[in-house]
Design an enzyme around this catalytic site. Structure first.
Site, PDB file in Angstrom:
ATOM      1  N   CYS A 274       0.815  -1.214   0.000  1.00 37.35           N
ATOM      2  CA  CYS A 274       0.000   0.000   0.000  1.00 37.35           C
ATOM      3  C   CYS A 274       0.849   1.263   0.000  1.00 37.35           C
ATOM      4  O   CYS A 274       0.560   2.204  -0.741  1.00 37.35           O
ATOM      5  CB  CYS A 274      -0.917  -0.008   1.223  1.00 37.35           C
ATOM      6  SG  CYS A 274      -1.751   1.545   1.523  1.00 37.35           S
TER       7      CYS A 274
ATOM      8  N   CYS B 283      -5.803  -2.710   8.161  1.00 41.01           N
ATOM      9  CA  CYS B 283      -6.680  -1.536   8.164  1.00 41.01           C
ATOM     10  C   CYS B 283      -7.978  -1.756   7.409  1.00 41.01           C
ATOM     11  O   CYS B 283      -8.995  -1.153   7.726  1.00 41.01           O
ATOM     12  CB  CYS B 283      -5.947  -0.329   7.607  1.00 41.01           C
ATOM     13  SG  CYS B 283      -5.723  -0.364   5.813  1.00 41.01           S
TER      14      CYS B 283
END
Length: 356
Positions: free
Chosen positions: A95, A194
RNA sequence: GGCUCCAUGGUCAAGCGGUCAAGACACCGCCCUUUCACGGCGGUAACCCGAGUUCGAUUCUCGGUGGAGUCA
């Protein structure tokens, strides 16, 4: 590098203590801070509102953006595939360069900001002679997050600021937040993955809900003898001990995950200790292409094979087909395909790769 | 079928005529941790059934049941 000749900075603002305090510090230093919340789920109104509220408290501009499309394609897709293939991905590593920092740069450009920032516990080092930027370990050694950032390139690093880099203690961050009456000063640290809501999913059920079929298979010993049934490759990672549901009177660990025949090999802790680690898709900070710099051949460095590992002395060798071989002086435990190995020279990140 | 041995938590495995019935592994919880793990701390949980001996039996005896070995 000052494209826009200003003090404007786009900060990744999650609404947590770290990013909030980072905003505060930047403001105090005279930056014009823009808080940027990127919504990886695309429907996280609560997250957006919390971050927005913080931004209002800080009296800074606030932008949020739905990045669920690219996040899903790039991060979640890879995450699931890796697990299905019997590997153990680290989504943060993927990410950061491909979504998080990429977005920060895009937003910075769009609002004409020269700088970007996040609340990571890491620092930036600029080598004046070579004009190269490096991620440097945070002063807060125990919270150091440089590991997660090894794939950031010069274009990002050259504009990046880590306000918490010289904060030596997380408690200091909270203290700063408290003093400034930030409402989230004592908010619990975020954890887990997340994009997975831990209240209703763990990563295993998440992957199942994505529609992947999980097959059970055999636990085997190093000689191939069947020891029992496992509940699907995605439940396991190298070095794992708990959750095996199998007992031998002494601890046993996952030593190998074989997606070809859908088996999980169990063995002793000793079996997990190795000197050589091979990595692919390596990325080296000083090369814009990320390629292995020839001068690193045989280089003495420190490396760690997990986020929470201690950097250990090793040598780097370029191997065939883009692989890098890292030979550790002392054996390392549980080198895990899919996790990253990160190379350090002193406290500078010089690169890393995905373990094979 | 005869003989022998065994029977303790989920698994393995100590032990004793009076114990809060060890320990290991597993399991659960907490801590650690912007991945997955490792790790640390803590927790739940057992004497096969029946009869007898005894002040008292998980411990001794007999029978039953279950398992292991052995003999023709």
């Amino acid at each position: 590098m000052k494209k826009f000749q200003n003090n404007k900075i786009v900060l990744g603002l999650s609404g947590g203590v770290d990013s909030t305090t980072a905003a505060l510090l930047l403001k105090n230093k005279g930056f014009e801070v823009v808080g940027f919340y990127f919504d990886v789920l695309g429907k996280n109104q609560q997250g957006v509102q919390e971050a927005k509220k913080v931004a209002e408290q800080l009296d800074i501009e606030f932008i949020s953006k739905d990045v669920s499309k690219e996040f899903g394609d790039i991060v979640i897709g890879d995450f699931c595939n890796e697990y299905i293939n019997g590997r153990t991905p680290n989504p943060c590593i993927v990410c950061n360069p491909n979504v998080k920092f990429k977005q920060l740069i895009e937003v910075a450009d769009s609002v004409s900001a020269d700088f970007i920032a996040t609340g990571h516990y890491a620092q930036i080092h600029h080598d004046e002679n070579m004009d190269k930027y490096y991620v440097k370990m945070g002063e807060n050694v125990s919270k150091d997050q440089s590991y997660m950032l090894y794939r950031l390139g010069q274009n990002v690093l050259s504009r990046l600021v880590f306000p918490l880099g010289d904060v030596a203690d997380k408690e200091e961050t909270r203290e700063l937040a408290r003093k400034n009456n930030l409402s989230n000063a004592d908010k619990k640290d975020s954890q887990e993955i997340c994009f997975i809501d831990e209240k209703k999913d763990d990563y295993v059920s998440y992957i199942k809900h994505q529609g992947y079929q999980i097959k059970t298979g055999n636990f085997i010993d190093p000689k191939g003898k069947i020891l029992g049934q496992h509940s699907g490759l995605i439940n396991y990672t190298i070095g794992q001990r708990k959750g095996l549901g199998i007992t031998f009177g002494k601890p046993v660990f996952v030593t190998k995950i074989n997606s070809k025949d859908n088996t999980v090999t169990l063995g002793e802790n000793e079996d997990l200790m190795i000197n050589d680690v091979y990595s692919k898709d390596n990325f080296f900070t000083i090369n814009s292409s990320g390629e292995f710099p020839e001068e690193y051949q045989g280089k003495e460095i420190f490396a760690k094979i997990r986020y929470a590992a201690k950097p250990a002395a090793a040598r780097l060798y370029k191997d065939k087909d883009g692989f890098v071989k890292t030979t550790f002086v002392h054996k390392q435990r549980a080198s895990t395909p899919g996790q990253s190995i990160v190379f350090y020279q002193d406290d500078l990140v010089i690169g890393g790769g995905f373990i094979e």
